[in-house]
Write a protein that holds these residues in place. Structure first.
Motif, PDB file in Angstrom:
ATOM      1  N   TYR A 152       9.929  -6.594 -12.912  1.00 33.52           N
ATOM      2  CA  TYR A 152       8.699  -5.796 -12.960  1.00 33.52           C
ATOM      3  C   TYR A 152       8.220  -5.592 -14.399  1.00 33.52           C
ATOM      4  CZ  TYR A 152       5.786  -1.649 -11.871  1.00 33.52           C
ATOM      5  OH  TYR A 152       4.768  -0.750 -11.705  1.00 33.52           O
TER       6      TYR A 152
ATOM      7  N   TRP B 221      11.161   1.551  -9.378  1.00 37.61           N
ATOM      8  CA  TRP B 221      11.053   1.167  -7.971  1.00 37.61           C
ATOM      9  C   TRP B 221      12.265   1.651  -7.195  1.00 37.61           C
ATOM     10  CZ3 TRP B 221       7.032  -1.020  -5.479  1.00 37.61           C
ATOM     11  CH2 TRP B 221       6.011  -1.548  -6.270  1.00 37.61           C
TER      12      TRP B 221
ATOM     13  N   LEU C 279       3.541  -6.151  -6.732  1.00 36.25           N
ATOM     14  CA  LEU C 279       4.159  -5.243  -7.698  1.00 36.25           C
ATOM     15  C   LEU C 279       3.121  -4.584  -8.607  1.00 36.25           C
ATOM     16  CD1 LEU C 279       7.362  -7.288  -8.689  1.00 36.25           C
ATOM     17  CD2 LEU C 279       7.257  -5.257  -7.236  1.00 36.25           C
TER      18      LEU C 279
ATOM     19  N   ASP D 230       6.299   6.079 -10.251  1.00 39.28           N
ATOM     20  CA  ASP D 230       7.373   5.455  -9.491  1.00 39.28           C
ATOM     21  C   ASP D 230       6.770   4.842  -8.240  1.00 39.28           C
ATOM     22  OD1 ASP D 230       9.308   6.287 -11.262  1.00 39.28           O
ATOM     23  OD2 ASP D 230       9.748   8.129 -10.155  1.00 39.28           O
TER      24      ASP D 230
ATOM     25  N   ASP E 250       7.696   2.823  -4.245  1.00 41.79           N
ATOM     26  CA  ASP E 250       8.696   2.428  -3.255  1.00 41.79           C
ATOM     27  C   ASP E 250       8.332   1.065  -2.686  1.00 41.79           C
ATOM     28  OD1 ASP E 250      10.961   2.783  -1.598  1.00 41.79           O
ATOM     29  OD2 ASP E 250       9.597   3.201   0.073  1.00 41.79           O
ATOM     30  N   PHE E 251       9.327   0.174  -2.657  1.00 43.58           N
ATOM     31  CA  PHE E 251       9.113  -1.110  -2.018  1.00 43.58           C
ATOM     32  C   PHE E 251       9.418  -0.962  -0.539  1.00 43.58           C
ATOM     33  CE2 PHE E 251      10.633  -4.888  -0.050  1.00 43.58           C
ATOM     34  CZ  PHE E 251       9.661  -5.805  -0.389  1.00 43.58           C
TER      35      PHE E 251
END
Ligand code: MSP
Length: 517
Positions: free
Chosen positions: A26, A296, A329, A338, A340-341
């Motif tokens: 990332y 992440w 991304l 922040d 969340d995937f």
């Protein structure tokens, strides 16, 4: 070269204690998108990444792997180079802190600090977290139920007592505060800036900058019983890579101070307190800007080795596609927060933004051209207000994106691009070229021309984020390699009616769940 014509962007250098995960990908991806954007915008770019190979943490990992540290770092560092290749990163250099050029550079910055009276010999007695490679004050710690002392980062600390050189950080507080005040763009996002300012205001202690209880590091000049503190060593990579200590080196003259150090939120203090203090103390210029992005999580959980839930970039690319992952991304969360995937949100982005949005706009106009316009760029007739409005939106995009990229607002830049995709969709629905085919073929040709000219803009501007897919789109529009930079945007680079077009092929397939396949 004029200031505005060059751009030096760096990633943190990655610890070689572990396999790369999506967090590492990332940080570098964000830099890659910036580097590509600036290059396409005509700037001379230097984009640096690399590996952080010294220190106790890496030494411990090598021991745990039963390997000698050099062989271990060679192996793990290669994983990061492989990742760069797999993610299509366009870095100009890859630095390893075990390289000779870097050791020389570290020893020189040390000598300058020493000569200027900024370093003195003393002894350290205090807390150290190997995981963070950081010193902590007693007041920062908490005690875990098992009695162990814990740093604010969650890392366990150990008591260390050893002879050590110190950097006179305590004398730099006011100068740092002045520096932040004079350079409001130095640290972003704003919340991080406030955090750092209040930390500095609360008073800085001198910083231990050498260790004597292990030797996997850069030897301190004239006192080889000490190795340099790994953060002083690591931060110096940013000047090594442009030729330090040779300040007359062409790269150094052209690229230092760096335009941007991209970092994660966990390493802000090192980059915005220690690093500018070291540089100013050594008589060197501090970097222009540090941006701290968020972290992440995976399906709501913190990624960790013990949970075995770290998202592995190669597997993500194999599952979803490279440009799909790159897009997700940078689009999914406001850069700096922040995020969340989740598989669900990834599939949603692939299917609605890419397949139904951009992909569909390109595909439906190109297949109509293929069937009805002799496989050539159609000849437009007189333009209506609606045609002009869509073209004006496409032409106006670059001016909108520049300031957003300058503040690392990738999500907003992508939103602005998708806004034009939405306009394109509405335009094509309203103009209904499929009806015009029978009633007014000349007008149909104009409408299709306006759409593909818009798609040309979108594809050129999306190259920084999705280099591979946009190259395919530009191939389908028969845009020559030399006409893909931002200089080709606008009327000057417009598609030439009559240009032969290849058979169109979809660039963004829908993601179909495996069970349903
Ligand atoms: N070696 C130091 C940096 C030295 S720079 C002079 C280091 N390395 S690291 O490998 O631990 O982390 C590198 C980067 O990865 C950091 O910017 C960190 O924030 C980022 N990430 C690690 N885990 C992450 C997530 N889960 N999510 C997003 N980024 C994360 O620190």
């Amino acid at each position: 070269m004029a200031e505005a014509d060059r751009y030096y962007v760096t990633t943190p250098i990655y610890y070689v204690n572990d396999a790369p995960h999506v967090g590492h990908a990332y940080t570098t991806l964000a830099c890659d998108a910036l580097a590509r954007f600036m290059r396409l915008d005509g700037r001379k770019v230097h984009f640096l990444t690399g590996t952080d190979e010294h220190g106790q943490k890496v030494e411990k990992s090598a021991k745990a792997a039963g390997m000698d540290p050099k062989a271990f770092t060679d192996k793990v560092s290669q994983n990061f180079r492989d990742l760069a290749k797999a993610m299509n990163f366009s870095n100009d250099d890859f630095i390893r802190t075990t390289e000779e050029r870097h050791i020389k550079s570290c020893q020189e910055i040390w000598k300058r600090l020493k000569d200027r009276g900024e370093i003195y010999l003393g002894s350290y007695a205090g807390w150290y977290a190997v995981r963070d490679e950081a010193y902590y004050g007693e007041d920062e710690l908490t005690t875990a139920p098992n009695g162990k002392k814990i740093a604010p980062s969650g890392a366990e600390v150990e008591w260390v007592e050893e002879p050590s050189y110190f950097f006179k950080l305590s004398e730099w507080g006011d100068k740092l505060l002045k520096f932040y005040e004079d350079n409001p763009l130095f640290l972003a996002p704003e919340s991080r800036r406030n955090e750092v300012i209040s930390f500095v205001k609360s008073g800085l202690r001198d910083l231990s900058v050498s260790r004597t209880t292990f030797n996997w590091g850069v030897p301190v000049p004239d006192d080889p019983a000490h190795v340099m503190y790994v953060w002083l060593d690591a931060l110096t990579n940013y000047i090594t890579a442009v030729g330090f200590p040779d300040e007359s080196a062409p790269l150094y003259r052209q690229f230092w101070p760096a335009d941007l150090h991209m970092v994660g939120k966990d390493i802000v203090r090192f980059h915005t307190i220690y690093w500018p203090a070291f540089l100013m103390a050594a008589g060197l210029q501090p970097p222009r800007r540090v941006f701290a992005h968020g972290w992440w999580t995976n399906e709501g959980q913190k990624m960790s080795k013990s949970l075995g839930n770290a998202l592995e970039p190669h597997a993500m690319v194999a599952k979803y596609g490279l440009d799909q992952v790159r897009y997700f991304l940078l689009r999914e969360i406001p850069f700096g927060n922040d995020g969340d995937f989740s598989h669900r949100s990834m599939v949603q982005r692939i299917n609605s933004d890419l397949a139904n949005g951009l992909g569909n706009l390109a595909q439906r106009s190109l297949s109509m051209i293929n069937k009805n316009c002799g496989e050539q760029v159609p000849q437009p007739g007189p333009l209506t207000d609606a045609d002009r409005a869509l073209l004006a939106s496409a032409h106006g995009l670059l001016a909108k994106l520049r300031p957003l990229m300058a503040e690392q607002a990738f999500h907003r830049a992508l939103e602005a691009i998708w806004h034009v995709i939405g306009e394109g969709d509405r335009y094509i629905d309203e103009q209904a070229p499929w009806t015009l085919k029978k009633t007014d073929p000349a007008r149909m040709a104009t409408v299709l021309y306006v759409v593909v000219e818009t798609v040309r803009h979108l594809a050129i501007l999306l190259q920084p984020v999705m280099p591979h897919s946009t190259a395919k789109m530009l191939d389908q529009l028969a845009v020559p390699a030399g006409a893909r930079s931002f200089a080709a945007l606008g009327e000057g680079g417009a598609l030439k009616p009559g240009t032969k077009l290849p058979k169109p092929e979809g660039v963004f397939p829908r993601y179909v769940e495996e069970a349903a396949q």
